[in-house]
Design an enzyme around this catalytic site. Structure first.
Site, mmCIF file in Angstrom:
data_model
loop_
_atom_site.group_PDB
_atom_site.id
_atom_site.type_symbol
_atom_site.label_atom_id
_atom_site.label_comp_id
_atom_site.label_asym_id
_atom_site.label_seq_id
_atom_site.Cartn_x
_atom_site.Cartn_y
_atom_site.Cartn_z
ATOM 1 N N LYS A 79 0.806 -1.225 0.000
ATOM 2 C CA LYS A 79 0.000 0.000 0.000
ATOM 3 C C LYS A 79 0.840 1.277 0.000
ATOM 4 O O LYS A 79 0.435 2.295 -0.554
ATOM 5 C CB LYS A 79 -0.953 0.014 1.197
ATOM 6 C CG LYS A 79 -2.053 -1.034 1.064
ATOM 7 C CD LYS A 79 -3.032 -0.993 2.205
ATOM 8 C CE LYS A 79 -3.992 -2.165 2.114
ATOM 9 N NZ LYS A 79 -4.986 -2.185 3.179
ATOM 10 N N ASP A 88 -10.142 2.125 2.623
ATOM 11 C CA ASP A 88 -10.205 1.323 3.855
ATOM 12 C C ASP A 88 -10.967 2.034 4.970
ATOM 13 O O ASP A 88 -11.781 1.430 5.666
ATOM 14 C CB ASP A 88 -8.791 1.005 4.356
ATOM 15 C CG ASP A 88 -8.117 -0.085 3.541
ATOM 16 O OD1 ASP A 88 -8.826 -0.911 2.944
ATOM 17 O OD2 ASP A 88 -6.876 -0.096 3.499
#
Ligand code: ATR
Length: 278
Positions: A71, A108
Site C-alpha cells: 500500500k 479502507d
C-alpha cells in the site's frame, strides 16, 4: 468490433494474495450491477511491484486493489492521490483516469466507518475509541474515523514511538494520542478496534484490564471463519458486541467499485454470506 472488445480488467495485487476474497466480491458486484469486467489476482513480490504494475496498466488494465505489503509502494507509484489517501500515505485502490494517468485512493477508512455506522449501527460521534496497533491499517483509517467526531482516539502500540508519531500526524483533525500499552489505554472505552496484525498469528495485543465492559463494541479489522483471537478474548472479558472485519472488507471493495465504475453495489447479501462462513 466494439462488441467483441475484451471487458475492462482489474486485479488485486498483494503478496500473498491466493486467499484474497476480492475476486469473488468484485465478480458478484459486477453481476449485480450489470457491469462487464474481469477481475484477477496478481501475486507480486515487493521488488517487482513497480514493473508489474506498469506492465498491467500499459497492457490496458483499468484498476487494481492493493493489499499487504504494497500500500505504501502504491502511494509512491501513482500520479495523483485523493485527500483521504494522501492523509494516510497509503493507497489501496488505483484507477486509470481518462487521460491515462493513475489516481491513488484509499477506501479502507470509508469501509470501516460504513461498516460500523451503517451495518452495525455503532455511533462514532462523541465516543471514546481505543485503537490497538500503529501500522498501515491504523494509518489508513484515522482520518475517516476522526471525521466522525469521536470524543477522543487513543492509539496503543507495542512500539510506542510509532503510535506517538502517528497521533502527531493526525492531531490537527481531532483529539488523538498515541503511546504504549498500559499507558494510553487506561479507563473504559466505548469502542476498541484491533488494527494489529497479531490476529494473523493467532495472538492478541495486550488489552488493558478495565478497558471494556458490557457496553463496549470490540472490532477486529481481521476476519476468520469463526472468531479471531481478539474477538474471542473480548467476549471472554464481557464485551457488549464483538465484530470481525468482514464488513470493512466488503465496504472498502464497494467503495473501490464506485471509484472505478461510478456505481456503488449493494453489499447486504454478500456480507451476510461471508459472515455466515462463506
Ligand atoms: P500493517 O501495515 O499491515 O498494519 P505493520 O506496519 O507491520 O503492518 O503493523 C502491524 C501492527 O501490528 C503494528 O502496530 C505492530 O506493532 P509494532 O509497531 O510494535 O510492530 C502490531 N503487532 C504485530 N504483531 C503483534 C503482536 N503479536 N502483539 C502486539 N502487536 C502486534
Amino acid at each position: 468490433m466494439s462488441g467483441a472488445a475484451r471487458p475492462d480488467r482489474y486485479a488485486v495485487v498483494g503478496h500473498p494474495v491466493a486467499h484474497s476474497r476480492s475476486p469473488s466480491i468484485h465478480a458478484e458486484f459486477a453481476r449485480a450491477t450489470g457491469q462487464s469486467l474481469e477481475y484477477g489476482r496478481m501475486d507480486v513480490l515487493p521488488e517487482h511491484f513497480v514493473v508489474e504494475l506498469r506492465a498491467f496498466f500499459s497492457g490496458g488494465g483499468r484498476g487494481v486493489n492493493v493489499t499487504v505489503p504494497h500500500k505504501e509502494a502504491a502511494f509512491t507509484l501513482v500520479d495523483a492521490t485523493t485527500e483521504r489517501a494522501a492523509r494516510g500515505g497509503a493507497v489501496n485502490t488505483i484507477a486509470v483516469r481518462p487521460d491515462g494517468s493513475l489516481l491513488g485512493d484509499n477506501t479502507d477508512g470509508a469501509g470501516l466507518v460504513t461498516d460500523l455506522e451503517r451495518n452495525l449501527d455503532v455511533t462514532l460521534a462523541r465516543r471514546r475509541i481505543l485503537i490497538l496497533g500503529a501500522g498501515g491499517a491504523t494509518r489508513g483509517v484515522l482520518a475517516p474515523l476522526l471525521a466522525r467526531g469521536p470524543a477522543s482516539i487513543a492509539i496503543a502500540n507495542r512500539t510506542p514511538g510509532r503510535a506517538t508519531a502517528l497521533a502527531a500526524t493526525f492531531a490537527d483533525l481531532g483529539d488523538v494520542v498515541g503511546g504504549a500499552y498500559g499507558v494510553v489505554d487506561g479507563g473504559r472505552w466505548d469502542i476498541v478496534i484491533n488494527a494489529t496484525s497479531a490476529s494473523l498469528a493467532g495472538e492478541v495485543p495486550p488489552l488493558a484490564a478495565g478497558a471494556i465492559d458490557g457496553a463496549t463494541v470490540c472490532y477486529d479489522m481481521a476476519y476468520a471463519p469463526d472468531d479471531t483471537a481478539f474477538t474471542r478474548l473480548a467476549r471472554e472479558r464481557g464485551a457488549g458486541e464483538t465484530h470481525m472485519g468482514w464488513g470493512m472488507l466488503v465496504e472498502q471493495a464497494a467503495e473501490a467499485f464506485l471509484v472505478w465504475r461510478g456505481v456503488r453495489p449493494v453489499t447486504g447479501a454478500i456480507l451476510a454470506r461471508l459472515r455466515a462462513g462463506g
